[in-house]
Design a protein around this motif. Structure first.
Motif, mmCIF file in Angstrom:
data_model
loop_
_atom_site.group_PDB
_atom_site.id
_atom_site.type_symbol
_atom_site.label_atom_id
_atom_site.label_comp_id
_atom_site.label_asym_id
_atom_site.label_seq_id
_atom_site.Cartn_x
_atom_site.Cartn_y
_atom_site.Cartn_z
ATOM 1 N N ARG A 36 0.822 -1.209 0.000
ATOM 2 C CA ARG A 36 0.000 0.000 0.000
ATOM 3 C C ARG A 36 0.861 1.268 0.000
ATOM 4 N NH1 ARG A 36 -4.616 2.378 -0.932
ATOM 5 N NH2 ARG A 36 -4.780 3.328 1.134
ATOM 6 N N GLY A 215 -5.438 0.383 5.873
ATOM 7 C CA GLY A 215 -6.879 0.396 5.850
ATOM 8 C C GLY A 215 -7.512 -0.298 7.041
ATOM 9 N N ALA A 244 -8.807 -0.949 2.024
ATOM 10 C CA ALA A 244 -7.993 0.249 2.238
ATOM 11 C C ALA A 244 -8.286 1.300 1.179
ATOM 12 C CB ALA A 244 -6.520 -0.121 2.232
ATOM 13 N N GLU A 248 -10.587 5.289 1.589
ATOM 14 C CA GLU A 248 -9.879 6.561 1.426
ATOM 15 C C GLU A 248 -10.777 7.793 1.474
ATOM 16 O OE1 GLU A 248 -7.178 6.714 -1.848
ATOM 17 O OE2 GLU A 248 -6.179 4.848 -1.287
ATOM 18 N N SER A 257 -6.677 2.256 10.674
ATOM 19 C CA SER A 257 -5.466 1.789 10.004
ATOM 20 C C SER A 257 -4.322 1.662 11.003
ATOM 21 C CB SER A 257 -5.076 2.752 8.880
ATOM 22 O OG SER A 257 -4.115 2.185 8.031
#
Length: 278
Positions: A36, A215, A244, A248, A257
């Motif tokens: 990520r 996330g 994740a 956002e 997270s």
């Protein structure tokens, strides 16, 4: 902790106890964090070739993929063991995020994907971010990672011991103070998302955005890894990655997270002003 001192627990943990490169490559939540972080940074990185300063770059895990992508990376870290390992990836040297040995406006990107974890003193964090702002070119990117304030709450459920009185006391203290005292990890500071964004803005950066790296489903992946069996499937990890991304647009989900990533840019030079290094 200031004046370029580093907490003994930080030196001991990274110098003797844990291999940070292995954590990011082998553990389920570490792999999610690495993938990520790559995904998020690639949205904001300038085209290659560009110069990247990897501050607190550890063993060179992030420098490795940046070099493969075509970036010119220099790494510094306060842990001699890390510098030795990272030297196989890119030029690496001992250094401190609060006092960078680099001239003003000399890098297209400065990333701090670890230093803010270990600077519980707000003045030290301000100094590290101000140094990043100083050495990045006008319009250049600064990226800074932080441990989420509530990460330990989720993590210790995955170890199935949060219900014990000892762990409840320890985690309650972190939630109250935002500081981990170093027991079983290192001296560390745990951020809230809005706090991290404010710190970047106070250093003079603009267009600041904050993302939850792993996330809201990362702890499910980690919990499966802790249980007997084959560990999390590729489909579970893929679903956590998707969660994740889907989270956002919703800032309230930052709190779920494990790590946060903030990005911001140095203000561009006013029209007609000469840009250093251009």
């Amino acid at each position: 902790m200031s004046n370029r001192e580093l907490a003994p627990s930080v030196l001991r943990f990274y110098g003797e106890t844990v291999n940070e490169g292995s954590r990011l490559r082998r553990s389920a939540d570490g792999r999610l964090e690495l993938a990520r972080t790559q995904e998020l940074l690639r949205r904001f990185l300038p085209p290659t070739p560009a110069r990247v300063l990897d501050v607190g770059g550890g063993t060179g895990v992030h420098a490795e993929w940046l070099v493969k992508d075509g970036y010119e990376v220099s790494l510094l870290d306060p842990i001699p063991r890390h510098v030795e390992q990272a030297s196989a990836v890119c030029p690496a040297s001992l250094g401190d995020a609060r006092d960078l040995d680099a001239v003003d406006d000399s890098y297209d990107v400065v990333q701090l994907l670890g230093p803010l974890y270990h600077l519980p003193d707000a003045d030290d964090r301000r100094k590290a971010l101000s140094e990043a702002r100083r050495v990045v070119k006008p319009g250049g990117l600064v990226a800074a990672a932080a441990i989420n304030r509530y990460a330990s709450l989720f993590e210790h459920v995955t170890y199935a011991h949060l219900h014990t009185e000892r762990m409840q006391g320890a985690i309650s203290k972190i939630l109250r103070t935002a500081v981990h005292d170093g027991d079983h990890f290192t001296l560390a500071y745990f951020h809230r998302g809005e706090e991290l964004a404010d710190e970047l803005r106070e250093s003079g950066l603009v267009d600041v955005q904050v993302f939850g790296i792993e996330g809201p489903a990362w702890s499910l992946v980690k919990a499966v890894e802790q249980q007997p069996g084959d560990g999390p499937t590729d489909d579970l990890i893929a679903s956590a990655m998707t969660a994740a991304r889907m989270a956002e647009p919703y800032p309230e989900l930052l709190a779920a997270s494990s790590h946060l990533l903030a990005v911001g840019r140095a203000p561009a030079s006013p029209p007609g002003e000469c840009v250093s290094g251009a």
